[in-house]
Write an enzyme that holds these catalytic residues in place. Sequence first.
Site, PDB file in Angstrom:
ATOM      1  N   CYS A   1      14.945 -22.654  57.125  1.00 53.02           N
ATOM      2  CA  CYS A   1      14.372 -21.630  56.239  1.00 53.02           C
ATOM      3  C   CYS A   1      15.114 -21.520  54.911  1.00 53.02           C
ATOM      4  O   CYS A   1      14.829 -20.630  54.120  1.00 53.02           O
ATOM      5  CB  CYS A   1      14.312 -20.280  56.935  1.00 53.02           C
TER       6      CYS A   1
ATOM      7  N   GLU B   1      23.820 -21.267  60.028  1.00 53.68           N
ATOM      8  CA  GLU B   1      24.164 -21.382  58.604  1.00 53.68           C
ATOM      9  C   GLU B   1      25.666 -21.418  58.388  1.00 53.68           C
ATOM     10  O   GLU B   1      26.144 -21.414  57.269  1.00 53.68           O
ATOM     11  CB  GLU B   1      23.507 -20.274  57.782  1.00 53.68           C
TER      12      GLU B   1
ATOM     13  N   ASP C   1      23.214 -21.395  52.984  1.00 52.70           N
ATOM     14  CA  ASP C   1      24.594 -21.079  53.347  1.00 52.70           C
ATOM     15  C   ASP C   1      25.274 -22.239  54.060  1.00 52.70           C
ATOM     16  O   ASP C   1      26.460 -22.474  53.864  1.00 52.70           O
ATOM     17  CB  ASP C   1      24.622 -19.828  54.239  1.00 52.70           C
TER      18      ASP C   1
ATOM     19  N   HIS D   1      10.084  -5.584  35.372  1.00 46.24           N
ATOM     20  CA  HIS D   1       8.718  -5.255  35.769  1.00 46.24           C
ATOM     21  C   HIS D   1       7.704  -5.976  34.901  1.00 46.24           C
ATOM     22  O   HIS D   1       6.623  -6.334  35.351  1.00 46.24           O
ATOM     23  CB  HIS D   1       8.515  -3.743  35.702  1.00 46.24           C
TER      24      HIS D   1
HETATM   25  C1  PEP Z   1      20.044 -19.561  54.003  1.00 44.24           C
HETATM   26  O1  PEP Z   1      21.241 -19.286  53.949  1.00 44.24           O
HETATM   27  O2  PEP Z   1      19.593 -20.718  53.930  1.00 44.24           O
HETATM   28  C2  PEP Z   1      19.045 -18.487  54.160  1.00 44.24           C
HETATM   29  C3  PEP Z   1      17.775 -18.759  54.361  1.00 44.24           C
HETATM   30  O3  PEP Z   1      19.472 -17.208  54.020  1.00 44.24           O
HETATM   31  P1  PEP Z   1      19.826 -16.520  52.607  1.00 44.24           P
HETATM   32  O4  PEP Z   1      19.382 -17.453  51.527  1.00 44.24           O
HETATM   33  O5  PEP Z   1      19.077 -15.232  52.603  1.00 44.24           O
HETATM   34  O6  PEP Z   1      21.297 -16.375  52.702  1.00 44.24           O
HETATM   35 MG    MG Z   2      21.915 -17.347  54.543  1.00 42.63          MG
END
Ligand code: PEP
Ligand code: MG
Length: 590
Positions: free
Chosen positions: A512, A441, A465, A199
């Site tokens: 993402c 992924e 991933d 925190h």
């Molecule tokens: C990813 O695998 O790129 C992703 C965005 O999901 P996370 O990082 O939450 O596994």
């Molecule tokens: Mg992922």
Amino acid sequence: MSGLVKGEKVYRGIPVSAGVCRGKILVLHQTRHVIAKQHLSGDEVESEVKRFEQSLVRTRQQISEVQRRVAETMSSAEADIFDAHLLMIEDHVLIDEVLKIIRDQKTNAEYAFHTASEKYVAVLEAVEDEYLRERAADLRDLTGRVLDNLLEVKDQFDLRHLTEPCILVGHDLSPSMTAQLDKKMVLGFATDIGGKTSHTAIMARSLDIPAIVGLKTISDDLESGDYALLDGYNGTITINPTDNTLFEYGQLEKNKASLDEKLREIVWQPAVTLDGKAIHLSANIEDQYDVEAVLQYGAEGVGLFRTEFLFINREKLPGEEDQFQAYRQVAAALKPQQVIIRTLDLGGDKFASHLQLSKEVNPFLGWRAIRFCLAQPELFCAQLRAILRASAEGNVKMMYPMISGLDEWNQATALLEKCKAELRAENIPFDEHLEVGAMIEIPSAALIADSLAKRVKFFSIGSNDLIQYTLAADRTNEKVSHLYEPTHPAILRLIKTTVDAAHRAGIWAGVCGEIAGDPVLVPLLLGLGVDELSCAPAVIPEVKYMIRRVKMDEAQALAEFALQSESPTEIFARCQQFAWQTAPSLFETK
Ligand code: PEP
Ligand code: MG
């Protein structure tokens, strides 16, 4: 030159709050409470119990007072941190244990409270979950306060009344102490212990004070009055910096200030390439409180809402209603911008202690994400219903993590239809046209992207991933991190296959994973045809800055080169060269 350190010396720790500052050090030497065990006579016991209860009342008042000050000077999210302290002080298990020690052992309240709380601190410090471990610091903070009140010791450090600007150095800085910091007087701070999710670290970021934790013995090594330069970007504190170091940092700060100015100018500008291609640039978030950052950094909505964080780090599992409130808050705040909610991705390296999942030999290849949800239809449907309900209040979309084949997609769709039918029957509104996408992924999903593309409304490539599964390199294992190469030709081919399949089917494809927030790799992703990028809010301005300098034909040429190359290193070097030439200011502060 004064102090224990002679000449320039650099200490390295964990950077938790960005920024550079320089100034005199103030070392906080926390004196430990001396707790002696005192024996009471039988008729003193109940008045000791009363004294203990009065100290709890006093402590509660003090915490509420700190909380009120924090709510005024920071945000309500920081003030909420003290809810945890208030909950702890009302925890009957702890209080009953203290009362039992006082009564059974006929002993003083200080000893009883210290004994009971140390036991819980030890339990918390031993758990694997980093978040829970950090809560031990909260309990220590609270214990210190109760003991101060019992021993009638005044606040050890009243940080509200510092007389000259300084860099604070201490073994640890409790959230209560951090809450009292006067930004004009505290230039930065450095501590021996702590982690990124403590925190204290969270508050430092919110106060915008450069900070480093995990410096091990810094509070013993330094003396008040030493002159230091603290670099919260790289996690270094330099004692007695030479003129040369100060000059280098001066340059760095100038470059940083000029870049910040440039980034501020484009916050409200669109993410469009020089030749007019619009890229949807959105943010990754982990809870409803991240919305502020989404707005502040000029993201176009949310491309990945990692909902599992509502399940981890919580006292109890959130039900449909709690989830609905969180999703609805984000959807309403960002309307009409889109918010893509990803269904639960528990497992792998993310666990919720309440679910008491059994240990697996290969958690990343095990019972994770959509696999786990399909096997727990009750839990999954509560989330689907919450997302559907939130879709009535904004521009909500949804996606499933870790889709490996059509079967999982079909099963999830069947459950979604069932939830929709229930809501219709209950007359609860939701968006009948809620768009559902799949994360790509797992390599198998990328390779059947053409089949998936006929069924889904969009793809979001989870490169974090996708890289680990394609290259068989655990994303959390530093021993194989050299194999974890985003520019490996296999990864680029899978991204290209996915994007092409999406476009042939008339849907969009985004990225993402972390690579979407790396300005060096952004031009390559644009060249591969990606339509959307979603990354941490704080890096949105840099990514946008890069996008606005890219010409699509040049990015496509870069991607063509990369797709023909056989060497990850060569591809990365070319991306770096391209990025440097395209937006040099982004790299002059690193
Ligand atoms: C990813 O695998 O790129 C992703 C965005 O999901 P996370 O990082 O939450 O596994
Ligand atoms: Mg992922």
